[in-house]
Design an enzyme around this catalytic site. Structure first.
Site, PDB file in Angstrom:
ATOM      1  N   GLY A  11       9.874  -5.938   8.540  1.00 18.84           N
ATOM      2  CA  GLY A  11       8.530  -6.525   8.443  1.00 18.84           C
ATOM      3  C   GLY A  11       8.573  -7.812   7.646  1.00 18.84           C
ATOM      4  CB  ALA A  14       3.402 -11.648   7.701  1.00 15.12           C
ATOM      5  CG  ASN A  87       7.354  -4.498   4.108  1.00 14.81           C
ATOM      6  OD1 ASN A  87       6.365  -4.153   3.470  1.00 14.81           O
ATOM      7  ND2 ASN A  87       7.305  -5.461   5.018  1.00 14.81           N
ATOM      8  CE1 TYR A 153      -0.561   2.637   6.177  1.00 13.15           C
ATOM      9  CE2 TYR A 153      -2.251   3.268   4.590  1.00 13.15           C
ATOM     10  CZ  TYR A 153      -1.127   2.527   4.922  1.00 13.15           C
ATOM     11  OH  TYR A 153      -0.567   1.698   3.985  1.00 13.15           O
ATOM     12  CB  VAL A 186      -1.415  -5.931  -0.226  1.00 15.00           C
ATOM     13  CG1 VAL A 186      -0.638  -7.240  -0.349  1.00 15.00           C
ATOM     14  CG2 VAL A 186      -0.731  -4.826  -1.034  1.00 15.00           C
ATOM     15  N   GLY A 187      -3.725  -8.374  -0.437  1.00 16.07           N
ATOM     16  CA  GLY A 187      -4.311  -9.493   0.301  1.00 16.07           C
ATOM     17  C   GLY A 187      -3.261 -10.537   0.621  1.00 16.07           C
ATOM     18  CD  GLU A 191       0.205 -11.151  10.205  1.00 17.94           C
ATOM     19  OE1 GLU A 191       0.904 -10.269  10.751  1.00 17.94           O
ATOM     20  OE2 GLU A 191       0.324 -12.359  10.452  1.00 17.94           O
TER      21      GLU A 191
HETATM   22  C1  8X3 Z   1      -3.010   0.540   1.968  1.00 19.21           C
HETATM   23  C2  8X3 Z   1      -3.597   0.777   0.649  1.00 19.21           C
HETATM   24  O1  8X3 Z   1      -5.743   1.142  -0.604  1.00 19.21           O
HETATM   25  O2  8X3 Z   1      -5.810  -0.401   1.243  1.00 19.21           O
HETATM   26  O3  8X3 Z   1      -1.677   0.869   1.948  1.00 19.21           O
HETATM   27  O4  8X3 Z   1      -5.623   1.987   1.663  1.00 19.21           O
HETATM   28  S1  8X3 Z   1      -5.278   0.887   0.759  1.00 19.21           S
END
Ligand code: 8X3
Length: 256
Positions: A11, A14, A87, A153, A186-187, A191
Site C-alpha cells: 500500500g 499513498a 500496510n 472491517y 488518519v487524514g 484515501e
Molecule cells: C480506521 C480507524 O477510527 O477511523 O482504521 O475507524 S477509525
C-alpha cells in the site's frame, strides 16, 4: 536486529504506506514498494531518487498466484526482506451488517486478512533462517473497540491483532520481532475515508470535518520507533488515536 537493510511496504502509493516508505528511505533502507497503481509507485520512486535504492512492484496482492510470483521473483539485492510493513488494507462502507454487500466484505477479508497473512507466510521463513527480521502489521483501533458499521472491517483488524500476538508466540526463540500498530482516524493524503465512502468525496470530507486527525507521518513515526528499539526489545502493540477521537459509549435501547 538493530539495523535492518531491506523493507517491503505494501500500500506504498499513498497515505500511511507512502509516509512509511519516505521515513524508511530517510533511514537509509533499501525499499520494495508494493501497490497496484504503477504510476503512483513510479512517482514515489522518483521522489526517493538519491535517498534510497527502490524497487517498485505493481501487483494485486489479493491474487495469491501473482503475489507469490512477485515475491519469489524479487531480484538479488532485494530478495532478502528484513522488514515487512503489512500496510495495505481498506474499509468499504459504513452500513450495518444486516445491510452488507458480500463483495465488500470479501474484498476486505481478502485484502486485510488473507493478503497480509500470505505475505507473512512467504517472508517469515527467510527472516527466521537469516536470524533477522521485523514484521510490522498495520491494524486499527477498530480491532479493539466495536462501533456501528465497523463489522467486517473491525473484525479484520482484530484478526491482524490476534495474528500479530500469535506470531510473537511462534517466534519465541528466534531473533525476529513483530509489532501491530493500531491507529485511529488518519487524514492527510490517506484515501481511507474516500474508499470507505465508495469514492464519495463529500461524505469522506464530512467524516473528517473539523477533526484534527492523525497524519500518515504519525504512523510512520511508530514504524521507525518500533524498528529502532534495541534488538532485545519487541514492541508488541502500539495504539494511537487523535486527541479528538475516543471510543464510543455503550448503547441502550430502552423500550419504555
Ligand atoms: C480506521 C480507524 O477510527 O477511523 O482504521 O475507524 S477509525
Amino acid at each position: 536486529m538493530t539495523k535492518p537493510e531491506t523493507a517491503l511496504v505494501t500500500g506504498a502509493s499513498a497515505g500511511i504506506g507512502r509516509a512509511t516508505a519516505i521515513a524508511l528511505a530517510e533511514r537509509g533502507m533499501k525499499l520494495v514498494l508494493v501497490a497496484r497503481r504503477e504510476d503512483r509507485l513510479a512517482a514515489l520512486e522518483k521522489s526517493l531518487q538519491g535517498k534510497a535504492e527502490c524497487l517498485t512492484v505493481s501487483v494485486d496482492i489479493t491474487d495469491p498466484a501473482s503475489l507469490e510470483g512477485a515475491i519469489r521473483g524479487l531480484p538479488d539485492g532485494f530478495a532478502d526482506i528484513d522488514v515487512l510493513v503489512n500496510n495495505a488494507g481498506l474499509a468499504l462502507g459504513l452500513g450495518n451488517a444486516q445491510n452488507a454487500d458480500w463483495n465488500d466484505w470479501s474484498t476486505m477479508i481478502e485484502t486485510n486478512c488473507s493478503a497480509a497473512a500470505h505475505l507473512i507466510q512467504l517472508l517469515l521463513p527467510g527472516m527466521v533462517a537469516r536470524a533477522r527480521g521485523h514484521v510490522i502489521n498495520v491494524g486499527s483501533v477498530a480491532g479493539s473497540y466495536p462501533y456501528p458499521g465497523g463489522n467486517i472491517y473491525a473484525a479484520s483488524k482484530a484478526f491482524i491483532e490476534a495474528l500479530t500476538l500469535n506470531l510473537k508466540a511462534d517466534l519465541f526463540g528466534t531473533a525476529v520481532r513483530v509489532t501491530n500498530i493500531e491507529p485511529g482516524m488518519v487524514g492527510g493524503d490517506s484515501e481511507f475515508s474516500l474508499v470507505r465512502n465508495k469514492g464519495n468525496a463529500e461524505s469522506a470530507a464530512k467524516t473528517r470535518q473539523g477533526l484534527a486527525t492523525l497524519e500518515p507521518e504519525d504512523i510512520a513515526d511508530c514504524v521507525t520507533w518500533a524498528l529502532d528499539r534495541p534488538g532485545r526489545v519487541n514492541i508488541n502493540r502500539i495504539e494511537l488515536m487523535p486527541t479528538a477521537q475516543a471510543p464510543g459509549r455503550m448503547a441502550y435501547d430502552r423500550k419504555s
